[in-house]
Design a protein around this motif. Structure first.
Motif, PDB file in Angstrom:
ATOM      1  N   ASP A  36      69.992 -32.383 113.496  1.00 13.89           N
ATOM      2  CA  ASP A  36      70.596 -31.705 112.261  1.00 13.89           C
ATOM      3  C   ASP A  36      72.136 -31.935 112.542  1.00 13.89           C
ATOM      4  O   ASP A  36      72.655 -32.870 113.456  1.00 13.89           O
ATOM      5  CB  ASP A  36      70.417 -30.179 112.642  1.00 13.89           C
ATOM      6  CG  ASP A  36      70.917 -29.330 113.762  1.00 13.89           C
ATOM      7  OD1 ASP A  36      71.695 -29.957 114.454  1.00 13.89           O
ATOM      8  OD2 ASP A  36      70.702 -28.358 114.138  1.00 13.89           O
ATOM      9  N   LYS A  40      71.704 -31.236 117.175  1.00 16.67           N
ATOM     10  CA  LYS A  40      70.635 -30.755 117.985  1.00 16.67           C
ATOM     11  C   LYS A  40      69.300 -31.426 117.707  1.00 16.67           C
ATOM     12  O   LYS A  40      69.161 -31.667 116.217  1.00 16.67           O
ATOM     13  CB  LYS A  40      70.540 -29.241 117.564  1.00 16.67           C
ATOM     14  CG  LYS A  40      69.297 -28.597 118.108  1.00 16.67           C
ATOM     15  CD  LYS A  40      69.123 -27.157 117.844  1.00 16.67           C
ATOM     16  CE  LYS A  40      68.030 -26.552 118.695  1.00 16.67           C
ATOM     17  NZ  LYS A  40      67.621 -25.281 118.563  1.00 16.67           N
ATOM     18  N   TRP A  42      65.442 -31.605 117.026  1.00 19.24           N
ATOM     19  CA  TRP A  42      64.076 -30.872 116.912  1.00 19.24           C
ATOM     20  C   TRP A  42      62.988 -31.825 116.874  1.00 19.24           C
ATOM     21  O   TRP A  42      63.128 -32.604 116.158  1.00 19.24           O
ATOM     22  CB  TRP A  42      64.246 -30.355 115.318  1.00 19.24           C
ATOM     23  CG  TRP A  42      65.297 -29.405 115.067  1.00 19.24           C
ATOM     24  CD1 TRP A  42      66.988 -29.927 114.938  1.00 19.24           C
ATOM     25  CD2 TRP A  42      65.421 -27.864 115.433  1.00 19.24           C
ATOM     26  NE1 TRP A  42      67.629 -28.787 114.605  1.00 19.24           N
ATOM     27  CE2 TRP A  42      66.782 -27.615 115.012  1.00 19.24           C
ATOM     28  CE3 TRP A  42      64.400 -26.909 115.432  1.00 19.24           C
ATOM     29  CZ2 TRP A  42      67.159 -26.235 114.754  1.00 19.24           C
ATOM     30  CZ3 TRP A  42      64.957 -25.623 115.724  1.00 19.24           C
ATOM     31  CH2 TRP A  42      66.054 -25.423 115.190  1.00 19.24           C
ATOM     32  N   PHE A  58      56.586 -29.413 113.635  1.00 21.19           N
ATOM     33  CA  PHE A  58      57.542 -29.388 114.572  1.00 21.19           C
ATOM     34  C   PHE A  58      57.293 -28.321 115.530  1.00 21.19           C
ATOM     35  O   PHE A  58      56.474 -27.441 115.217  1.00 21.19           O
ATOM     36  CB  PHE A  58      59.025 -29.020 114.054  1.00 21.19           C
ATOM     37  CG  PHE A  58      59.834 -30.354 113.480  1.00 21.19           C
ATOM     38  CD1 PHE A  58      60.492 -31.193 114.015  1.00 21.19           C
ATOM     39  CD2 PHE A  58      59.449 -30.282 111.810  1.00 21.19           C
ATOM     40  CE1 PHE A  58      61.062 -32.337 113.149  1.00 21.19           C
ATOM     41  CE2 PHE A  58      60.165 -31.358 111.273  1.00 21.19           C
ATOM     42  CZ  PHE A  58      60.827 -32.264 111.905  1.00 21.19           C
ATOM     43  N   SER A  60      59.386 -26.087 116.760  1.00 20.18           N
ATOM     44  CA  SER A  60      59.905 -25.189 116.369  1.00 20.18           C
ATOM     45  C   SER A  60      60.790 -25.631 115.058  1.00 20.18           C
ATOM     46  O   SER A  60      61.397 -26.708 115.126  1.00 20.18           O
ATOM     47  CB  SER A  60      60.804 -24.265 117.199  1.00 20.18           C
ATOM     48  OG  SER A  60      61.966 -24.959 117.552  1.00 20.18           O
ATOM     49  N   PRO A  62      62.771 -26.676 112.166  1.00 26.57           N
ATOM     50  CA  PRO A  62      64.449 -26.882 111.853  1.00 26.57           C
ATOM     51  C   PRO A  62      65.049 -25.918 111.162  1.00 26.57           C
ATOM     52  O   PRO A  62      64.382 -25.846 109.893  1.00 26.57           O
ATOM     53  CB  PRO A  62      64.693 -28.478 111.542  1.00 26.57           C
ATOM     54  CG  PRO A  62      63.258 -28.968 111.978  1.00 26.57           C
ATOM     55  CD  PRO A  62      62.079 -28.119 111.911  1.00 26.57           C
TER      56      PRO A  62
END
Length: 76
Positions: A36, A40, A42, A58, A60, A62
């Motif tokens: 991102d 960060k 993902w 994913f 978690s 994004p």
């Protein structure tokens, strides 16, 4: 790494289209990474193929992902 463009977001999954002529079947099960704007990472996995492209799920989801953004898929 192969670059893929986000084509659609479906619930907690993302449909992406590889930018090259890669064999989509060979990419199922491979790691996918979205980075991102805050750098960060993902992490996710290519879990299948749909008519529109590859389906990425994913670990978690994004928070800032959208259509047209780039996801990297690890070829190995």
């Amino acid at each position: 790494m192969i670059d893929a463009i986000v084509a659609a977001i479906e619930g907690n999954k993302v449909v992406v289209m590889p930018t090259g002529g890669e064999d989509e079947k060979g990419l199922v099960g491979k790691e996918a990474i979205y980075t991102d704007s805050s750098n960060k990472e993902w992490h996710g996995k290519v879990v299948g193929i749909e008519e529109a492209g590859l389906v990425v799920e994913f670990d978690s989801f994004p928070t800032s992902i959208g259509q047209g953004q780039i996801i990297s898929i690890n070829e190995s």
